[in-house]
Design a protein around this motif. Structure first.
Motif, PDB file in Angstrom:
ATOM      1  N   TRP A  55       0.845  -1.200   0.000  1.00 16.73           N
ATOM      2  CA  TRP A  55       0.000   0.000   0.000  1.00 16.73           C
ATOM      3  C   TRP A  55       0.878   1.248   0.000  1.00 16.73           C
ATOM      4  CZ3 TRP A  55       0.002   4.039   3.404  1.00 16.73           C
ATOM      5  CH2 TRP A  55      -0.970   5.012   3.199  1.00 16.73           C
ATOM      6  N   PHE A  56       1.886   1.274   0.874  1.00 20.27           N
ATOM      7  CA  PHE A  56       2.763   2.434   0.978  1.00 20.27           C
ATOM      8  C   PHE A  56       3.452   2.722  -0.346  1.00 20.27           C
ATOM      9  CE2 PHE A  56       6.897   4.374   1.906  1.00 20.27           C
ATOM     10  CZ  PHE A  56       6.462   5.540   2.510  1.00 20.27           C
ATOM     11  N   THR A  57       3.984   1.703  -0.981  1.00 20.60           N
ATOM     12  CA  THR A  57       4.663   1.872  -2.265  1.00 20.60           C
ATOM     13  C   THR A  57       3.706   2.420  -3.311  1.00 20.60           C
ATOM     14  OG1 THR A  57       6.160   0.047  -1.736  1.00 20.60           O
ATOM     15  CG2 THR A  57       6.005   0.685  -4.048  1.00 20.60           C
ATOM     16  N   ALA A  58       2.505   1.871  -3.383  1.00 21.74           N
ATOM     17  CA  ALA A  58       1.511   2.350  -4.359  1.00 21.74           C
ATOM     18  C   ALA A  58       1.112   3.797  -4.058  1.00 21.74           C
ATOM     19  CB  ALA A  58       0.287   1.442  -4.351  1.00 21.74           C
ATOM     20  N   GLU A  59       0.963   4.133  -2.789  1.00 20.47           N
ATOM     21  CA  GLU A  59       0.574   5.496  -2.401  1.00 20.47           C
ATOM     22  C   GLU A  59       1.655   6.503  -2.754  1.00 20.47           C
ATOM     23  OE1 GLU A  59      -2.167   8.219  -0.816  1.00 20.47           O
ATOM     24  OE2 GLU A  59      -2.398   6.114  -1.353  1.00 20.47           O
ATOM     25  N   VAL A  60       2.903   6.182  -2.468  1.00 17.56           N
ATOM     26  CA  VAL A  60       4.011   7.080  -2.816  1.00 17.56           C
ATOM     27  C   VAL A  60       4.076   7.259  -4.323  1.00 17.56           C
ATOM     28  CG1 VAL A  60       6.536   7.308  -2.838  1.00 17.56           C
ATOM     29  CG2 VAL A  60       5.354   6.632  -0.742  1.00 17.56           C
ATOM     30  N   ARG A  61       3.960   6.158  -5.066  1.00 13.51           N
ATOM     31  CA  ARG A  61       3.992   6.236  -6.524  1.00 13.51           C
ATOM     32  C   ARG A  61       2.869   7.140  -7.043  1.00 13.51           C
ATOM     33  NH1 ARG A  61       3.642   0.897  -8.125  1.00 13.51           N
ATOM     34  NH2 ARG A  61       5.900   0.766  -8.183  1.00 13.51           N
ATOM     35  N   ALA A  62       1.663   6.964  -6.526  1.00 17.98           N
ATOM     36  CA  ALA A  62       0.522   7.763  -6.976  1.00 17.98           C
ATOM     37  C   ALA A  62       0.706   9.237  -6.638  1.00 17.98           C
ATOM     38  CB  ALA A  62      -0.766   7.231  -6.358  1.00 17.98           C
ATOM     39  N   ARG A  63       1.155   9.525  -5.430  1.00 16.31           N
ATOM     40  CA  ARG A  63       1.314  10.933  -5.030  1.00 16.31           C
ATOM     41  C   ARG A  63       2.426  11.614  -5.804  1.00 16.31           C
ATOM     42  NH1 ARG A  63      -0.595  12.347   0.717  1.00 16.31           N
ATOM     43  NH2 ARG A  63      -2.179  10.757   1.057  1.00 16.31           N
ATOM     44  N   LEU A  64       3.549  10.931  -5.976  1.00 16.15           N
ATOM     45  CA  LEU A  64       4.638  11.544  -6.735  1.00 16.15           C
ATOM     46  C   LEU A  64       4.248  11.716  -8.190  1.00 16.15           C
ATOM     47  CD1 LEU A  64       7.768   9.806  -5.197  1.00 16.15           C
ATOM     48  CD2 LEU A  64       6.931  12.120  -4.792  1.00 16.15           C
ATOM     49  N   SER A  65       3.531  10.769  -8.743  1.00 15.35           N
ATOM     50  CA  SER A  65       3.098  10.863 -10.125  1.00 15.35           C
ATOM     51  C   SER A  65       2.127  12.022 -10.301  1.00 15.35           C
ATOM     52  CB  SER A  65       2.442   9.554 -10.564  1.00 15.35           C
ATOM     53  OG  SER A  65       1.974   9.658 -11.879  1.00 15.35           O
TER      54      SER A  65
END
Length: 78
Positions: A55-65
């Protein structure tokens, strides 16, 4: 820095509003320009990440994107 005590290097995401509203100004110091750099999430193949880490990895990816797209005038990812 807002108090006029000097200069510093902060991530653009932290000072963007202050620069837009004129509370801070961006100084051009080519020697200190870090530009963009990649961020990687790595894990051991023998021990894959659990639900929280995924979840954390997906959230960071989404926010940075979405920040990248917003700062470049492109619509956010669906």
């Amino acid at each position: 820095m807002r108090g006029g005590l000097g200069w510093g290097g902060l991530p653009a995401s932290l000072v963007k509003d202050d620069i837009i509203n004129g509370r801070l100004v961006q100084l051009a110091f080519p020697a200190f320009d870090q530009g963009e750099y990649p961020i990687y999430a790595i894990h051991n193949v023998a021990n894959p990440p659990g639900p929280a880490a995924r979840w954390f990895t997906a959230e960071v990816r989404a926010r940075l994107s979405s920040e990248f797209h917003a700062s470049n005038g492109v619509g956010a990812d669906p």
